[in-house]
Design a protein around this motif. Structure first.
Motif: not given
Length: 709
Positions: A29-31, A111-115, A136-138
């Motif tokens: 995810k970080a990549k 802060i980043l929250l993915v999916d 929050c992102i997707s």
């Protein structure tokens, strides 16, 4: 391509625009984030980048480098990262970096929250992370990159987001050091708990006595026990009010209070004295911080004494809240004298895991580390060891095993010589790594002839003590006997001066200076109380019609005002400050839940100068919130106030005091403080005598304004 994420001058200042922090499990995810932001011209760096970690440097040094050389730090938050105690370190360092950069305290961390399902977000954003801005992102969203860029560009002031809050945190420690520490020992003597009522609105009541017709609950005052304690250079009266609650045949005896400091939050919001005050949010922060205080092992002497009752006062009355808590406590006591808690209360507990008595008796508690290359460091280590052993603290030599379960604290002596000692540096890093893995700080740094700005950033967030200070040995003892400190407690406290200033003005000075005495005592305002004192005691030399608040730059208060004023003067000095013994101005009275009709006194002094012939009286006392700052920085490690930040907070307190008291809204709704109070800035750190500081303040007084009888 140039990124539009930061201003040109900011882009030149940093090597990277964004440092991406993630757990190993979230690397893919970080990549993905790294690749897409890089396409937008945003210079990114992450642990997986070859340039991220410099060979030969420690993990700590590399993390500090990445955060300090990046404009923003993104924490990719997930269940995986929550399990990593290293995330706490990177969070602390990112917020510390915000403070070190100065300027407008623009927050570094995002802060980043993915999916992540929205219902799972609160469980992830707990504790330290709950108030840091989160996005929050997707990856399925077409515009997720633009959302991230927008978040990175936004400027957010640090005090808005620290979990301690810029307002509530200062109020907690002001209340704890100025009320709880005096009241709890008295309550233990009479076998009563302290029920702390915390209404969502922060609106407090002067008395809890009364009747709630809807529930049939009645509360009456049973008795008021008065006592006095020496506090901040003068005798301070306390009133312990014991109540009785009755509902039908049920009857309970108790002590309860709505902390008076909450009034500051309520007044600031209701009178619009400060923008953006959310009473519910501040109460949650107040509750959260106090819970940390009560659960800390340093406060184990208060075990099972404090009961916190947070409730929605739009839906429930304090009558119902107290009745439920008291009944639950009585029921639990009948079932088992040692168990049972009401579900709405929080009673602090001792740490659940401790070594057995036999193990602790035979095992060392403290290890002292210093360079073998410097005699002065070794001698300092010997002084610390002798002092601690005389205080029944076990001390042993470092055996190279930082994972030793029996060692509770490591004390490292840091000097210019030890900074060049690679072995000491490695030992520090090993201890820090172990601390982070345990999620608790076990390291104390003692500085010898070293300034705090010379301390490596990798360790300047732990407890720093200076061997040049007279109380450093006692401060070491307080720290090592206080028990473990969770990583979260080492977060910088932020702008605690805001809470201390607003609380001091709205909860204390407002009443002391603007309340009138009771009608049966003349209903006198401040000037009339001054005149009465002068007439009754035949004072003919005049009295300055205002209160002088003494602000010691050291934030310490060692003696009473008259004694300190004479300190440092030569034997032939013609100036003199003396007290009137037990004489005080006629009091005003303040009632708040637990303290009914508590008198507020002002203390007069006489100034004379036999050389100039000047003689007059004045009112003075020490600035008590500054003592709270000192306690937070020196005696309360969980307060999050680093000692080197204490002086900056003191200066901010003075600045906020002047700003607040000169605000037209304050003058219109509370009163004109500028007419009746003046700060005396005493540079005791620089060697200034209090006498000189007082005379500087006296010089601004127009002799024509002096009260005469």
């Amino acid at each position: 391509m140039q990124s539009d994420m930061s201003e040109p001058n900011e882009r030149e200042r940093y090597e990277w625009d964004v440092f991406i922090v993630h757990s190993g499990e979230d690397e893919e995810k970080a990549k993905g984030i790294y690749d897409e932001l890089s396409k937008q011209g945003i210079r990114c760096v992450a642990q997986f980048c070859s340039e991220a970690f410099t060979p030969g440097k420690s993990v700590f040094d590399n993390i500090v480098k990445l955060i300090s050389k990046s404009h923003r730090t993104i924490l990719l938050l997930s269940e995986n990262s929550k399990k990593s105690s290293w995330i706490n370190l990177e969070t602390i360092l990112a917020i510390e970096q915000t403070q070190h950069r100065g300027g407008n305290n623009d927050l570094v961390l995002r802060i980043l929250l993915v999916d992540i399902d929205e219902k799972d977000v609160p469980a992830l954003r707990t504790g330290v992370l709950q108030n840091v801005p989160a996005l929050c992102i997707s990856f399925k969203e077409q515009n997720w990159v633009e959302k991230v860029k927008s978040s990175l560009k936004e400027r957010i002031a640090l005090p808005q987001v620290l979990h301690v809050g810029s307002l509530a945190h200062g109020l907690v420690f002001n209340h704890f050091t100025g009320f709880v520490t005096f009241m709890v020992p008295r309550l233990k003597l009479v076998n009563l708990k302290y029920h702390m009522l915390l209404p969502y609105s922060c609106k407090t009541h002067p008395s809890l006595s009364g009747r709630d017709d809807a529930s049939g609950i009645e509360i009456v005052t049973e008795k008021i026990e008065a006592f006095e304690e020496d506090y901040q250079g003068k005798s301070r009266p306390f009133h312990l009010t014991v109540y009785t609650l009755q509902k039908g045949d049920e009857k309970y005896r108790f002590f309860a209070d709505m902390p008076n400091v909450l009034t500051a939050i309520y007044e600031l919001r209701e009178r619009s004295l400060m923008s953006g005050v959310d009473s519910r949010l501040q109460l949650d922060r107040f509750y959260y911080t106090y819970n940390k205080v009560f659960n800390h092992s340093k406060n184990k002497d208060y075990n099972e004494t404090i009961v916190m009752l947070k409730y929605d006062d739009q839906k429930r009355t304090y009558y119902q809240e107290l009745y439920d808590a008291l009944k639950a406590s009585a029921t639990a006591a009948k079932e088992s004298p040692t168990s049972g808690q009401h579900k709405e209360t929080v009673i602090y507990k001792r740490d659940e895991v401790e070594s057995s008595g036999a193990d602790r008796a035979s095992a060392p508690e403290v290890v002292i580390i210093c360079t073998e290359n410097e005699k002065l460091d070794r001698e300092l280590g010997g002084d610390i060891q002798t002092f601690l052993e005389n205080k029944q603290v076990r001390v042993s030599a470092y055996a190279g095993d930082v994972g030793n379960e029996t060692v509770e604290w490591y004390i490292v002596i840091l000097s210019k010589e030890s900074l060049r000692d690679e072995l000491v540096s490695k030992q520090c890093h090993d201890i820090l790594a172990d601390s982070i893995d345990r999620n608790e700080v076990r390291l104390v740094i003692v500085l010898r002839e070293l300034n705090t700005n010379e301390v490596p950033e990798t360790i300047n967030w732990v407890t720093l003590l200076n061997a040049s200070e007279p109380t450093y040995l006692q401060n070491i003892l307080n720290t090592v006997k206080g028990g473990k400190i969770e990583m979260e407690h080492r977060l910088p406290a932020g702008d605690v001066a805001t809470g201390l200033t607003s609380g001091y003005l709205t909860n204390y000075l407002r009443h002391t200076l603007f309340l009138r005495s009771p009608r049966d005592e003349g209903h006198l305002d401040l000037r009339e109380r001054m005149f009465k004192f002068m007439r009754e005691n035949k004072i003919t030399c005049g009295l300055i019609p205002k209160m002088f608040v003494i602000c010691n730059k050291s934030c310490t208060i060692d003696q009473k005002v008259a004694e300190t004023a004479m300190k440092g003067l030569s034997l032939d000095d013609k100036r003199k400050v003396e007290s009137f013994g037990e004489l005080r101005l006629p009091p005003v009275y303040l009632s708040s839940g637990a303290q009914q009709r508590r008198p507020l006194y002002l203390i007069p002094f006489r100034y004379t100068n036999s050389e100039t012939g000047k003689e007059f009286c004045f009112i003075a006392e020490y600035c008590t919130p500054l003592r709270t700052l000192y306690k937070m920085a020196n005696d309360l490690p969980l307060a999050g106030l680093h000692k080197h930040e204490m002086y900056a907070q003191m200066e901010r307190f003075v600045s906020l005091f002047q700003e607040f008291t000169h605000t037209p809204r304050v003058k219109d709704t509370i009163g004109d403080f500028t007419d009746v109070v003046q700060l005396v800035i005493h540079d005791d750190v620089g060697g200034q005598t209090l006498m000189d500081a007082l005379e500087d303040a006296f010089s601004s007084v127009n002799p024509k304004d002096m009260l005469q009888v």
